[in-house]
Enzyme design. Structure first.
Site, PDB file in Angstrom:
ATOM      1  N   ALA A 313       0.857  -1.183   0.000  1.00 53.00           N
ATOM      2  CA  ALA A 313       0.000   0.000   0.000  1.00 53.00           C
ATOM      3  C   ALA A 313       0.890   1.228   0.000  1.00 53.00           C
ATOM      4  O   ALA A 313       2.059   1.176   0.377  1.00 53.00           O
ATOM      5  CB  ALA A 313      -0.926  -0.004   1.214  1.00 53.00           C
ATOM      6  N   ASN A 316      -0.284   7.965  -0.652  1.00 53.72           N
ATOM      7  CA  ASN A 316      -0.529   9.186  -1.410  1.00 53.72           C
ATOM      8  C   ASN A 316      -1.537  10.060  -0.661  1.00 53.72           C
ATOM      9  O   ASN A 316      -2.589   9.580  -0.240  1.00 53.72           O
ATOM     10  CB  ASN A 316      -1.087   8.842  -2.796  1.00 53.72           C
ATOM     11  CG  ASN A 316      -0.321   7.710  -3.449  1.00 53.72           C
ATOM     12  OD1 ASN A 316       0.841   7.840  -3.767  1.00 53.72           O
ATOM     13  ND2 ASN A 316      -0.991   6.578  -3.619  1.00 53.72           N
ATOM     14  N   GLU A 349      -1.388   3.501   6.697  1.00 54.14           N
ATOM     15  CA  GLU A 349      -1.387   4.486   5.613  1.00 54.14           C
ATOM     16  C   GLU A 349      -2.077   5.790   6.022  1.00 54.14           C
ATOM     17  O   GLU A 349      -1.671   6.877   5.592  1.00 54.14           O
ATOM     18  CB  GLU A 349      -2.047   3.903   4.361  1.00 54.14           C
ATOM     19  CG  GLU A 349      -1.427   2.610   3.856  1.00 54.14           C
ATOM     20  CD  GLU A 349       0.074   2.707   3.625  1.00 54.14           C
ATOM     21  OE1 GLU A 349       0.570   3.789   3.275  1.00 54.14           O
ATOM     22  OE2 GLU A 349       0.766   1.685   3.810  1.00 54.14           O
ATOM     23  N   GLU A 371       8.051   5.621   8.094  1.00 55.62           N
ATOM     24  CA  GLU A 371       7.591   4.240   8.190  1.00 55.62           C
ATOM     25  C   GLU A 371       7.562   3.704   9.618  1.00 55.62           C
ATOM     26  O   GLU A 371       6.618   3.016  10.012  1.00 55.62           O
ATOM     27  CB  GLU A 371       8.461   3.341   7.298  1.00 55.62           C
ATOM     28  CG  GLU A 371       8.448   3.742   5.831  1.00 55.62           C
ATOM     29  CD  GLU A 371       7.056   3.740   5.214  1.00 55.62           C
ATOM     30  OE1 GLU A 371       6.118   3.186   5.804  1.00 55.62           O
ATOM     31  OE2 GLU A 371       6.923   4.312   4.124  1.00 55.62           O
TER      32      GLU A 371
END
Length: 897
Positions: A313, A316, A349, A371
């Site tokens: 994934a 954005n 995400e 991350e």
């Protein structure tokens, strides 16, 4: 330069004041006005581009041709030039330019530009007829590009229509880390933030989606329409997104005010509901936690069929992309573990919408700021909304995945040096994600939850819409009250490796336990060189006695003493929040083993993980770890039983080729796991706890791997039912039973699985079934799977997964196959993952010749490309050295128990 070009240059120079050999009076005034302008990029921030310009806005218009796998584009880039120069260089890859020009910000003074591509540097240099004075300009370029069939840049995914099975094609983008340059010429580095406006001319009956909502839409010729999206906030180029296809959108309003939606292939329907219902509350939680509202008017999560060897994934901004297999909840095949993964991946995400998108690392050296924090935040928010899943226990598994890399000399620090595209691609690993999460968990415990959150809020407020470095975060948290945190953080992020805390003494005096420890370093392949030496860390510890007190201490200068008000068995890493290995004295470990059932589940997990790692690495005999495994209660926490199941299955694989020892391990494993399976049964029960479903699958999988007759018989029986009812296995356990069948398949079963794959109308199920064809233990069937992978039948993004699955039991054959068909295989893998692919296949080899072969291959490679091979070589070399000892010690334990 030919004569026509020379004539054009002379005409241009005589007619334009924008570019001239010597500045005019107007130009001198213009330059004076910009003389004090800020530099485009701080010198402390690495860059692969000249530091003379930076963009402020991109206006991109594209027209994709999905059938031809090409697209055309036009971009207008508002930028500021900070130095006098005749050229402007930015990133571009696989683009062809038909024209380019530059004008002043007000549109005047237009000059043509010549575009020169450097494929190796992944750049395009736009050169003016003469030097350009500093100032603000608009650079316009017309170009064309390719639509890839793997997830790089603008790419296509083919899939069967969910209703008819007819072929469909969707287009999507993937730009992290270095692939926005495949979509438009750009300053494709994280510190060059700008706003983006995107327009796309697409089929009129298809749905287009981007970071922002559609601003306007109008008809175009030939059955097309042009869709223009609103302007984005300031963001890095890698966060831009575009997708178009036969999609549908399920949406709702969130309490934060933003609309949230799941975009998926038509016919998905309620498969998107679970993700949608989970998405809306996440915005509210993160808004409150970070103290910053979600700044975009909408947040979509777009489901893409297929898969990638590089990612699952992508965050954005406003338009997350997720492969369908971990976003849509299909009751015909989605397991409970996958449902939990759907939630966790989406939570990760969405956390990025703040940590990564609103505030972005200045350069890829600090990738972990994105991350590691998103992984940590996802666990935290999952625990908030789904405590019944006990997600905090999964942090032990995450820590172990990081330590499996960090224990070798080929590891790297959390903060690593990134200077090439390949360096960036390889930075996305368990050190960045899982060591990052583990260290953050440790630092939060050190600072305290309230101080930690206050510091994060200050950091967000100070750097929103901008870029930051890791020390910006530590400074903010120290300012909130966590004194001394920076020094600890520097130790764990600035140097690689794993601290080893050794208990050197423990005695009971006046009802208190007096414990002494020393700090060394744990390693799998350089122990001889670090015993008594090694790196130094300041290590925060929580020392906890069973049924008694706990005490916090920081190990400094390699040693510490701690007093705990209870004399029971003692755990040195209480709550498993410390990133270190713990080596107990034999007496202390024996006490813990005796009271293992009384220990909290997270500490049971930590003790099992630590002691297996220490035994496998030779710090203690195998019986230390195997004794703890045998002490695991039959009614232990589901995660602890899952760990036990995994350990028995791993031990079984170690003795491949030794049928007698495998039989002994299988018998012991069955005795330990059968009580749980008897309680749970083969089939789910109505309203059972979610973790029961996950545990059932893990126990069945482990027993199946060890050849349990009852499990294998049940798998064959269920598989046979498909002959009369193709939907007989539908449900959360479908993939599990088919996996067991595929692993043990003969030719008839393999052919049947292939027919099921060919007939499926579900992209996820189809890909799953084709991948399972690579699971067979049978040599001939493994070769058939490899041959199938090079055909068009499985689909462009499934073939690499087939080859990877073959490597599970046939690593040498898989490596040889890839080397024999390297060009064809490269087309089946994301560019970001190609370098790592073959080295990863070799990881399961037990042939000593593989080490020499990989060394020869690596010797001819550049340093950044060589890294994955060096890592595999280190692992194979250490396994070759340690496996004989592990087998011998394990056999002694098995015989003595």
């Amino acid at each position: 330069m030919n004569s026509a070009t020379r004539h054009l240059l002379l005409v241009t120079l005589s007619s334009l004041s924008l570019a001239a050999a010597a500045p005019t009076l107007a130009e001198e005034a213009f330059m004076a006005a910009h003389a004090n302008a800020a530099a485009p990029l701080a010198k402390s921030v690495p860059s692969q581009l000249p530091r003379i310009a930076r963009p402020s806005h991109y206006d991109i218009a594209i027209t994709p041709d999905a059938k031809a796998l090409t697209f055309t584009g036009r971009v207008a880039i508002d930028l500021e030039l900070f130095e006098r120069s005749s050229s402007i260089t930015m990133n571009a890859l696989d683009l062809r330019f038909s024209s380019a020009s530059l004008s002043k910000a007000d549109g005047s003074g237009k000059v043509p530009l010549a575009a020169t591509l450097d494929a190796a540097a992944q750049t395009v240099t736009f050169t003016a007829p003469a030097a350009l004075v500093p100032g603000k300009y608009t650079l316009t370029a017309d170009y064309s590009g390719v639509i890839n069939t793997q997830a790089n840049g603008l790419f296509a995914l083919d899939y069967p229509d969910k209703a008819t099975g007819e072929p469909r094609r969707g287009l999507f983008t993937q730009f992290e880390a270095p692939d926005a340059r495949r979509f438009a010429p750009s300053f494709d580095e994280p510190s060059y933030k700008a706003t983006f406006t995107l327009s796309a001319t697409v089929p009129a009956d298809q749905l287009a989606v981007s970071n922002m909502p559609v601003e306007r839409e109008f008809a175009a010729a030939n059955g097309l329409k042009t869709v223009r999206f609103g302007a984005s906030p300031r963001m890095s180029s890698y966060l831009l997104f575009f997708g178009v296809g036969d999609f549908e959108r399920l949406a709702m309003k969130s309490e934060s005010g933003a609309e949230v939606g799941i975009v998926s292939p038509k016919g998905s329907g309620e498969q998107a509901r679970f993700a949608l219902d989970s998405l809306a509350p996440l915005l509210g939680y993160y808004t409150d936690y970070f103290g910053q509202p979600y700044p975009l008017p909408k947040l979509d999560n777009i489901a893409g069929p297929g898969q990638s060897q590089f990612f699952g994934a992508m965050e954005n901004w406003g338009a997350i992309f997720t492969f369908e297999r971990i976003l849509l909840d299909d009751p015909a095949i989605t397991s409970e573990a996958t449902r939990q993964a759907i939630y966790g991946v989406q939570a990760h995400e969405v956390a990025h919408q703040w940590f990564g998108d609103l505030v972005t690392m200045a350069w890829w050296d600090d990738l972990w700021l994105n991350e590691g924090f998103a992984s940590w935040m996802a666990t935290k928010v999952t625990d908030h909304f789904h405590p019944e899943w006990q997600p905090l226990l999964t942090r032990v598994h995450g820590r172990e995945s990081a330590m499996s890399l960090d224990a070798y000399r080929t590891t790297h620090p959390i903060l690593q040096t990134i200077r090439t595209v390949e360096d960036t691609n390889q930075a996305f690993d368990a050190i960045t994600y899982k060591k990052g999460e583990a260290v953050i968990s440790m630092l939060e415990a050190y600072a305290g939850e309230d101080v930690w959150r206050s510091g994060l809020r200050g950091y967000m407020a100070a750097h929103k819409y901008g870029n930051s470095r890791t020390d910006d975060l530590w400074n903010a948290i120290e300012a909130a009250g966590a004194k001394g945190l920076t020094a600890i953080a520097h130790d764990f992020t600035g140097q690689p490796g794993i601290p080893l805390i050794r208990m050197t003494g423990s005695q009971c005096k006046a009802g208190a336990n007096l414990i002494s420890v020393t700090q060394g370093e744990f390693s799998r392949d350089r122990r001889a060189s670090i015993d008594g030496e090694g790196r130094r860390w300041q290590v925060p510890m929580l020392v906890r006695t069973i049924g008694g007190d706990e005490q916090r201490v920081v190990v400094r200068d390699g040693k510490a003493s701690v007093k705990v008000d209870h004399c029971g068995p003692t755990i040195l890493n209480g709550g498993q929040l410390g990133y270190f290995r713990t080596l107990y004295t034999p007496q202390a470990l024996a006490a813990l083993r005796s009271d293992f059932a009384k220990i909290q589940p997270i500490d049971q997990l930590g003790l099992l993980s630590d002691n297996f790692a220490l035994s496998i690495a030779g710090y203690q005999p195998m019986d230390a770890a195997l004794g703890l495994l045998a002490a695991t209660p039959a009614d232990a926490n589901p995660y602890v039983l899952m760990e036990a199941a995994s350990r028995y299955a791993q031990l079984y694989r170690v003795f491949e080729g030794d049928a007698a020892t495998q039989a002994a391990i299988a018998a012991r494993g069955a005795a330990a796991l059968r009580p749980a399976l008897n309680r749970l049964g083969f089939d789910p029960k109505d309203s059972e706890p979610a973790l029961d479903a996950v545990l059932r699958a893990d126990v069945i999988r482990a027993l199946g791997m060890m050849g349990d007759p009852a499990v294998l018989g049940e798998a064959r029986r269920r598989f046979a039912r498909l002959d009369s009812d193709p939907r007989a296995l539908d449900g959360p356990a479908k993939g599990l039973w088919l996996d067991i069948v595929a692993t043990n398949a003969g030719a008839a079963g393999w052919d049947k699985l292939r027919r099921l794959a060919q007939a499926s109308k579900s992209a996820v199920e189809r890909s799953t079934l084709y991948t399972l064809l690579g699971a067979a233990k049978d040599d001939a069937l493994a070769q058939r799977a490899l041959d199938l992978a090079l055909t068009a039948e499985p689909g462009q993004t499934t073939s690499a997964a087939i080859i990877g699955r073959v490597a599970g039991y046939h690593a040498d054959a898989a490596v040889a196959f890839v080397e024999a068909h390297q060009t064809e295989v490269d087309r089946l893998i994301d560019a970001s993952a190609r370098v790592r692919f073959l080295a990863s296949l070799a990881m399961n080899s037990d042939d000593p010749a593989m080490i020499a072969a990989l060394e020869a291959k690596a010797a001819a490679l550049p340093a950044d490309v060589r890294k994955p091979y060096e890592r595999t070589i280190a692992v194979l070399r250490e396994h070759a050295e340690s496996n004989p000892r592990i087998r011998a010690e394990s056999k002694v334990w098995l015989a003595g128990e």
